[in-house]
Scaffold this motif. Structure first.
Motif, PDB file in Angstrom:
ATOM      1  N   ASN A 166      20.133  69.864  28.947  1.00 20.17           N
ATOM      2  CA  ASN A 166      19.544  68.778  28.167  1.00 20.17           C
ATOM      3  C   ASN A 166      19.070  69.232  26.795  1.00 20.17           C
ATOM      4  O   ASN A 166      18.389  68.487  26.095  1.00 20.17           O
ATOM      5  CB  ASN A 166      18.377  68.158  28.944  1.00 20.17           C
ATOM      6  N   MET A 184      31.563  64.644  17.119  1.00 19.31           N
ATOM      7  CA  MET A 184      30.489  63.650  17.102  1.00 19.31           C
ATOM      8  C   MET A 184      31.014  62.265  16.737  1.00 19.31           C
ATOM      9  O   MET A 184      30.415  61.250  17.104  1.00 19.31           O
ATOM     10  CB  MET A 184      29.391  64.070  16.112  1.00 19.31           C
ATOM     11  N   LYS A 189      32.192  60.278  25.450  1.00 21.59           N
ATOM     12  CA  LYS A 189      30.777  60.077  25.799  1.00 21.59           C
ATOM     13  C   LYS A 189      30.087  61.415  26.079  1.00 21.59           C
ATOM     14  O   LYS A 189      28.855  61.498  26.098  1.00 21.59           O
ATOM     15  CB  LYS A 189      30.672  59.175  27.027  1.00 21.59           C
ATOM     16  N   ASP A 192      27.304  62.619  23.851  1.00 22.86           N
ATOM     17  CA  ASP A 192      25.968  62.034  23.940  1.00 22.86           C
ATOM     18  C   ASP A 192      24.950  63.042  24.477  1.00 22.86           C
ATOM     19  O   ASP A 192      23.745  62.841  24.359  1.00 22.86           O
ATOM     20  CB  ASP A 192      25.976  60.798  24.848  1.00 22.86           C
ATOM     21  N   LYS A 193      25.454  64.127  25.056  1.00 26.68           N
ATOM     22  CA  LYS A 193      24.571  65.173  25.584  1.00 26.68           C
ATOM     23  C   LYS A 193      24.078  66.124  24.501  1.00 26.68           C
ATOM     24  O   LYS A 193      23.194  66.942  24.757  1.00 26.68           O
ATOM     25  CB  LYS A 193      25.309  65.988  26.658  1.00 26.68           C
ATOM     26  N   LYS A 195      22.100  67.493  21.416  1.00 27.49           N
ATOM     27  CA  LYS A 195      20.784  67.187  20.853  1.00 27.49           C
ATOM     28  C   LYS A 195      20.703  67.464  19.361  1.00 27.49           C
ATOM     29  O   LYS A 195      20.043  66.739  18.622  1.00 27.49           O
ATOM     30  CB  LYS A 195      19.725  68.015  21.586  1.00 27.49           C
ATOM     31  N   GLN A 276      27.042  54.497  15.924  1.00 25.93           N
ATOM     32  CA  GLN A 276      26.589  54.054  17.247  1.00 25.93           C
ATOM     33  C   GLN A 276      26.048  55.231  18.067  1.00 25.93           C
ATOM     34  O   GLN A 276      25.080  55.074  18.815  1.00 25.93           O
ATOM     35  CB  GLN A 276      27.736  53.376  17.987  1.00 25.93           C
ATOM     36  N   ARG A 277      26.664  56.411  17.914  1.00 25.33           N
ATOM     37  CA  ARG A 277      26.157  57.579  18.648  1.00 25.33           C
ATOM     38  C   ARG A 277      24.759  57.962  18.154  1.00 25.33           C
ATOM     39  O   ARG A 277      23.897  58.338  18.946  1.00 25.33           O
ATOM     40  CB  ARG A 277      27.110  58.767  18.511  1.00 25.33           C
ATOM     41  N   ARG A 280      22.368  55.617  19.658  1.00 24.93           N
ATOM     42  CA  ARG A 280      22.307  55.749  21.115  1.00 24.93           C
ATOM     43  C   ARG A 280      21.569  57.011  21.545  1.00 24.93           C
ATOM     44  O   ARG A 280      20.882  57.026  22.567  1.00 24.93           O
ATOM     45  CB  ARG A 280      23.733  55.746  21.658  1.00 24.93           C
ATOM     46  N   THR A 281      21.730  58.092  20.762  1.00 17.43           N
ATOM     47  CA  THR A 281      21.232  59.402  21.202  1.00 17.43           C
ATOM     48  C   THR A 281      20.173  60.014  20.289  1.00 17.43           C
ATOM     49  O   THR A 281      19.459  60.929  20.702  1.00 17.43           O
ATOM     50  CB  THR A 281      22.392  60.407  21.299  1.00 17.43           C
ATOM     51  N   ASP A 282      20.123  59.575  19.032  1.00 16.11           N
ATOM     52  CA  ASP A 282      19.153  60.120  18.080  1.00 16.11           C
ATOM     53  C   ASP A 282      19.314  61.625  17.882  1.00 16.11           C
ATOM     54  O   ASP A 282      18.337  62.362  17.754  1.00 16.11           O
ATOM     55  CB  ASP A 282      17.730  59.800  18.543  1.00 16.11           C
ATOM     56  N   PHE A 283      20.575  62.105  17.852  1.00 18.57           N
ATOM     57  CA  PHE A 283      20.780  63.537  17.613  1.00 18.57           C
ATOM     58  C   PHE A 283      20.367  63.902  16.194  1.00 18.57           C
ATOM     59  O   PHE A 283      20.444  63.090  15.276  1.00 18.57           O
ATOM     60  CB  PHE A 283      22.235  63.934  17.892  1.00 18.57           C
TER      61      PHE A 283
END
Length: 461
Positions: A166, A184, A189, A192-193, A195, A276-277, A280-283
């Motif tokens: 994570n 990216m 998908k 999405d993992k 960070k 959108q990523r 969705r993920t706020d990387f």
């Protein structure tokens, strides 16, 4: 310290060095000619395999030279350096540079990560025609699929080598950074993992359309009198590499290969997918480039730059560069042109990437460096230079820069209490951290006069 790990692709014994346990050449997939990576089959799941020597390296020019290393198309293996296989450390995955033509996990761009409190992993991916060619009856984005499969393996096995699934960061220089950008922006998908990402001297400029990718392949066939690209399937590894070498010759083929819009892994609307990523993920992102990334082109005269080098690097978009050159009254056209080329390839794409991500709500940190003349990858070379080899007045700044990068990887923000300098967010003020040999400062890029009308796809045939 425990030196054996049991993974989804076998059991491996590593060795200890620099207070880390290292594993070399662990297979994560299987590569077939012009096909996307397949799962690796374990012959004997109970056998303990030694992981103490480099694995097979991707096919490239060095493969045709006498070399102790083994090169081959089936090169899908990765190296791991972990503080402790029983821990739960941040994972930093490094993708190597080399213009999608050279590189491998035998040489790390950021070897100092092996001595930090992170799990440093470096996967191989296929290069040149082997990984990025668009071939009839073949599959697209083969090299990208290699990278995706390595990430799948890392996520699935994180708890086996002391990693935190994570807390994964992707770092890359040049083609490595361009690869991460494409990942990216891909439809997978799996990303999405992720960070955090660090892109040095490379961002979203290499994604090209299918037509350009097919025309590059046709160029290889025509030069070698090959009637159809299907015949490339029947060549040996060395034979295909010889075809590649003959075609490239003295060309600067940095942009000939890269991720392609196939409306499968990468869609026409990849910018929307990227936005959108973010939502969705706020990387988080740290993106940097130099002030004069192509200074090495100074060895060529102005005529060769205009007629050969620029078409090699930009294809049809060469006209954008030449038009900007003709609109200036700068007396030294050659120096100005070299700076324009570096800007079009690196510093402008970095700025545009920072701006796009920030406008879509991402936390972005920009880096504009002038160390080592602002040359390509100069900031990484600066970090890799032993402190004792730097001028005394440069040493403190190099250590500060290193601490800030590590703070981003370990703590999500490039801020260090000791330094008392906070790396500014790139927002509507467009602040970036400017890295000089003897200074760290915050500057705004709002008033900078960037190259005009350069499309996102900067290489197009």
């Amino acid at each position: 310290m425990e030196k054996v790990i049991k993974t989804t692709t076998g059991i491996y014994q590593g060795y200890e060095e620099n207070d880390h346990v290292n594993f070399l050449g662990i297979p994560f997939g299987y590569g077939r000619r012009f096909k996307r990576a397949e799962e690796y089959y374990v012959d004997d799941p109970q056998k303990i395999n030694l992981a103490v020597r480099p694995g097979t390296q991707p096919m490239q020019d060095k493969a045709l030279e006498k070399n102790e290393l083994h090169f081959g198309e089936n090169c899908l293996n990765l190296d791991i350096s972990t503080p402790n296989v029983k821990g739960k450390f941040p994972i930093v995955v490094e993708f190597y540079g080399g213009g999608f033509l050279h590189g491998g996990n035998i040489v790390k761009n950021m070897p100092w990560l092996d001595e930090q409190q992170v799990v440093h992993i470096m996967p191989n991916y296929r290069l040149g025609l082997f990984g990025w060619g668009t071939i009839s009856n073949g599959e697209t984005n083969v090299g990208l699929s290699d990278q995706l499969m390595s990430l799948r393996w890392i996520i699935d096995n994180a708890d086996k080598f002391g990693g935190d699934a994570n807390n994964i960061s992707l770092v890359g220089l040049s083609a490595g950074a361009k690869s991460i950008a494409a990942l990216m922006a891909s439809n997978s998908k799996l990303l999405d993992k992720i960070k955090k990402i660090i892109l040095f001297s490379g961002s979203f400029q290499t994604i090209r359309n299918m037509e350009t990718s097919q025309m590059v392949t046709n160029r290889f066939c025509k030069t070698n009198n090959i009637s159809t690209d299907k015949d490339l399937l029947n060549l040996t590894d060395d034979g295909l590499l010889s075809v590649q070498q003959k075609t490239i010759g003295e060309h600067i083929a940095t942009n000939w290969f890269g991720p392609v819009v196939d409306n499968d892994l990468i869609s026409d609307n990849w910018l929307s997918v990227l936005a959108q990523r973010v939502q969705r993920t706020d990387f988080k992102s740290l993106i940097g480039a130099g002030s004069n990334e192509q200074e090495k082109l100074d060895q060529y005269n102005l005529s060769k730059l205009k007629n050969n080098i620029i078409p090699d690097l930009f294809g049809r978009n060469a006209d954008v560069i030449l038009k900007q050159l003709s609109s200036t009254n700068n007396g030294d056209q050659k120096s100005y042109l070299i700076k324009l080329i570096g800007e079009a390839m690196y510093s402008y794409p970095a700025y545009r990437s920072q701006k796009f991500l920030s406008e879509n709500g991402a936390e972005v940190y920009g880096n504009y460096f002038t160390v080592l003349g602002g040359s390509h990858g100069g900031n990484i070379e600066y970090l890799n230079t032993p402190t004792k080899e730097l001028n005394i007045e440069f040493r403190k700044n190099r250590n500060y820069y290193f601490q800030l990068v590590m703070d981003f990887l370990l703590n999500d923000k490039p801020y260090n209490d000791e330094i008392k300098y906070e790396w500014p967010l790139f927002d509507e003020n467009q602040l970036v951290m400017e890295l000089d040999p003897d200074d760290l400062s915050s500057v705004s890029m709002i008033s900078y006069q960037w190259i005009k009308n350069m499309p996102w796809q900067n290489y197009k045939l």
